[in-house]
Structures are given as C-alpha cells and as structure tokens.
Design an enzyme around this catalytic site. Structure first.
Site, PDB file in Angstrom:
ATOM      1  N   GLU A  36     -28.797  25.253  11.608  1.00 23.12           N
ATOM      2  CA  GLU A  36     -30.141  25.442  10.990  1.00 23.12           C
ATOM      3  C   GLU A  36     -29.845  25.019   9.380  1.00 23.12           C
ATOM      4  O   GLU A  36     -31.058  24.537   8.790  1.00 23.12           O
ATOM      5  CB  GLU A  36     -30.775  26.623  11.322  1.00 23.12           C
ATOM      6  N   CYS A  65     -28.916  33.059   9.447  1.00 21.13           N
ATOM      7  CA  CYS A  65     -29.863  31.609   9.575  1.00 21.13           C
ATOM      8  C   CYS A  65     -31.396  32.263   9.521  1.00 21.13           C
ATOM      9  O   CYS A  65     -32.226  31.826   9.122  1.00 21.13           O
ATOM     10  CB  CYS A  65     -29.711  30.731  10.626  1.00 21.13           C
ATOM     11  N   ALA A 120      -5.503  16.718  39.979  1.00 25.45           N
ATOM     12  CA  ALA A 120      -5.625  15.426  40.637  1.00 25.45           C
ATOM     13  C   ALA A 120      -5.188  15.538  42.136  1.00 25.45           C
ATOM     14  O   ALA A 120      -3.914  15.878  42.145  1.00 25.45           O
ATOM     15  CB  ALA A 120      -5.085  14.291  39.561  1.00 25.45           C
ATOM     16  N   SER A 172       3.877  11.664  41.607  1.00 28.12           N
ATOM     17  CA  SER A 172       2.488  11.953  41.445  1.00 28.12           C
ATOM     18  C   SER A 172       1.730  11.032  40.446  1.00 28.12           C
ATOM     19  O   SER A 172       0.519  11.131  40.395  1.00 28.12           O
ATOM     20  CB  SER A 172       2.645  13.171  40.891  1.00 28.12           C
TER      21      SER A 172
END
Ligand code: AOF
Ligand code: ZN
Length: 374
Positions: A53, A86, A156, A170
C-alpha cells in the site's frame, strides 16, 4: 462486482512477484483505482521494505485522494515492527474505499486494520477472491499463527504409488515438465527438507536448477545419527546456500564435527519416535523465520508427516505408468493401518495436468470428514 474481481486479480498478480522474496512477510499487492482505471500499483519486496500500500500511495502522490484501493491482504495497523502502519497512511492519503481479499492472519492485526478504516469513515469490502488470496499466502498464515513453517510434502509416483522400482531407479518417474515444476517450488520455498535415507542414498544437491532463484532455500536434512557424509554434494556446496543437518542429541560427535568443519550447520535435537524430532525441527525453523518447507522424501519422513498430521499440503506428481511390483518402493512407509476405516484421508484441493503427468494437490481431510457412507 466484476470490476472488484478484476482489480483484485491484478493485486494478486502483483503480490505474487514477491514469491521467494517477501518471506517471512506475506506477499502483498496493491492497486489504486480512479474512475475504473488503475493509476498506481505497488507490491511488497520483503522485510524492512515498504508495504504494498505504501508503495502504491507513494507512486500516486496527491492523485491517491478519492481513489479506491485494492489489496489482497488487510492493511496493517500495528506499530511494533519494521515499517510504519498502512492504515493511517491510507486514511491520510484520502482513499475513499478499500477492497481486501482476506484479513491479515497476523494476530497483531486480524480484523483491527479493517475496523480502523471503517471507524475513519472509509468504505470497506472484504472477501473478494478470498480463496485465491488464502492459497497465495498459505505459508504466511501457518507461520504467523503456529510459529512453524507451512509443510508441503512433494512426491513423484507411478499409478501404484511407487517412487522407485525395486532396483532403486527413480530418475524418470516424472516427466521433464513435472521436474521443472518442482524446481519452481524449490525456488520459492524458504527451506527444502529431506530425510537421511534420501540425502545419503541419492546424494542430492537440493538447489533449484534451470529457474530464476532470488535466494537459495535453506537445505535441511533429518539425520538422527549424522550419517550424511562430509563429502556429499550437500556438504560440499555450503558456499552456494546454507545447509542444516538436524541430528539427535546422542549422534556420534566425530561425524557431527566433520559436517561442521565442511560448513554445515549441525543442530542437536531430541529424538522422536522415528528419529530426530520433526516437530522440534519445525519449531526451530519457525523461530528463524522459515515460513515454508518443501519436503522431498523419503518414505520415512513422509510416514512421520502423515502419521502426525504435520503436512499442510501433499503435492503428488502422478506419472501415467505402472510398476505393479510389490517390492517397488512406496512413497510412505508402513503406517500399520490394516483396515479401510483407518485409512488416512485427504481432500483434493486442485488437479492440474503437467505435461504428461497429473499434479494433485491434497490437504488433510477435516476430522470426521469423508468417512464411510451411512
Ligand atoms: C500490509 N502490507 O505489504 C505487508 C503486510 O515488519 P513489517 O513492518 O514489514 O510488518 C510485517 C507485518 O505486516 C506482517 O507480519 C503482516 O502482518 C503485515 N504485512 N501488511 O499492510 C504489506 N507485507
Ligand atoms: Zn502495512
């Protein structure tokens, strides 16, 4: 309103520029709008630097008066910190209306910033694109409310949930596209964490490759008995980014000393059920301002995370291939669950295609959630 969503989308995109930079602060973007046009923007670049901001207000100058402000996080109002709050700046600039996506989960703010804006006569709207905003700053939310990093367990696997064949191969389970996605995850994580089995067996570097890196993640190893060799890739690359090895209080002193001599930071922590205590390590990381940890295996660490409910998110890269070998390596060690009602349940947060693979983002199901029917 469509226009609100459009400018909030813009604020979120600006915020995301802070990925890998802003932590331990949240990623925040701000847009000042007049007559349906964005006249100034800002985003937060990191601790000690101006808030989103403040940047947008500075860019706008006197033109901020009468504007609408779009920001993905509630503006701050607390003062015991690095930058000025802010809210007073927004009020002083003459902003008319403030649209935010979510409250600041920081207990020093949470709701008070919005209340102060309303009390000063500004129009305030909340909840615009809130789900996206929460997802973007999930790590900050966990960190600021629990003092621990947000934990993502990444895997994975094959269709039958295997991370490697029985011979240990792998490397090519997931596609190049998935591996690149993982490098991006590494690049924006504060910490990449593995168990000693993975660290010793695969000798990984754990640094992001082939992607832009703002600052290297802390590479951490859970290594109860200080098994990691001082000649491992991790221990030999401490000049490229910090490496921390968490050993148990009773780990062999000579091995720990060899790692320290190589530039590795060795920390001694209490032993938990499966080795050095993961909660103790997470607490230590949180105290150091680590807001996110990407856990990259192996099966023992995964089992601890799943069993103790320590994984905030599981990201599964599922390759369309089948091993169908009971001796192939599963991603999670035996949890001793022998009947369906005992199964650990997750909720699918998101499914995306990554090259030929599927990426499935999972969060732990709420207790009593998806149980058996009836
Ligand atoms: C905002 N806009 O751009 C950010 C906010 O130490 P500081 O001064 O940077 O304050 C950090 C805290 O401020 C942080 O914990 C969070 O509550 C809030 N972050 N707030 O209004 C911003 N980054
Ligand atoms: Zn602020």
């Amino acid at each position: 309103m469509d226009a609100d969503r459009r400018f909030m989308r813009m604020a979120l995109r600006l915020a995301a520029r802070g990925a890998g930079l802003a932590s331990p602060n949240p990623m925040v973007g701000a847009v000042l709008v007049r007559d349906g046009r964005a006249i100034a923007t800002g985003w937060h670049r990191g601790p000690g630097l101006p808030h989103a901001e403040a940047s947008a207000l500075a860019a706008a100058g006197a033109a901020a008066s009468g504007c609408d402000l779009f920001v993905n996080l509630e503006p701050c109002c607390h003062v015991e910190k690095k930058t000025p709050p802010c809210v007073p700046a927004i009020v002083a600039a003459g902003v008319r209306r403030v649209v935010v996506a979510m409250e600041d989960p920081n207990p020093a703010v949470s709701g008070r910033g919005l209340a102060q804006l309303r009390a000063r006569g500004l129009e305030v709207a909340t909840g615009v694109l809130e789900a996206d905003a929460r997802r973007l700053n999930a790590a900050f939310g966990t960190y600021i409310t629990t003092g621990r990093p947000h934990v993502t367990l990444k895997l994975a696997t094959t269709l039958d949930g295997r991370i490697a064949a029985r011979d240990g191969s792998s490397r090519w389970v997931s596609s190049e596209a998935s591996r690149l996605a993982v490098q991006r995850m590494r690049a924006i994580a504060d910490c990449v964490l593995v168990g000693s089995g993975t660290a010793c067996g695969d000798d990984p570097l754990l640094l992001p490759r082939g992607v832009r890196v703002r600052r290297p993640p802390l590479r951490a190893v859970l290594d109860s008995d200080a098994r990691l060799s001082a000649s491992s890739q991790l221990a030999r690359t401490t000049d490229r980014g910090p490496v921390l090895v968490a050993v148990a209080a009773d780990a062999p002193a000579a091995r720990a000393a060899a790692l320290s001599a190589a530039g590795v930071e060795v920390v001694r922590l209490p032993r938990g059920p499966g080795g050095v205590s993961l909660p103790a390590l997470l607490d230590l990381l949180g105290r150091r301002g680590v807001t996110s940890a990407l856990v990259e295996g192996g099966a023992a660490v995964a089992a601890t995370l799943v069993r103790d409910g320590l994984a905030d998110r599981v990201v599964l890269f599922l390759a369309a291939m089948l091993l169908a070998d009971p001796a192939a390596r599963p991603w999670c060690d035996d949890l001793g669950l022998r009947t369906l009602p005992d199964a650990v349940r997750f909720e699918v947060e998101r499914v995306t295609r990554v090259g030929p693979d599927l990426r499935v983002d999972l969060v732990r199901a709420a207790a009593g959630g998806a149980g058996p029917p009836g």
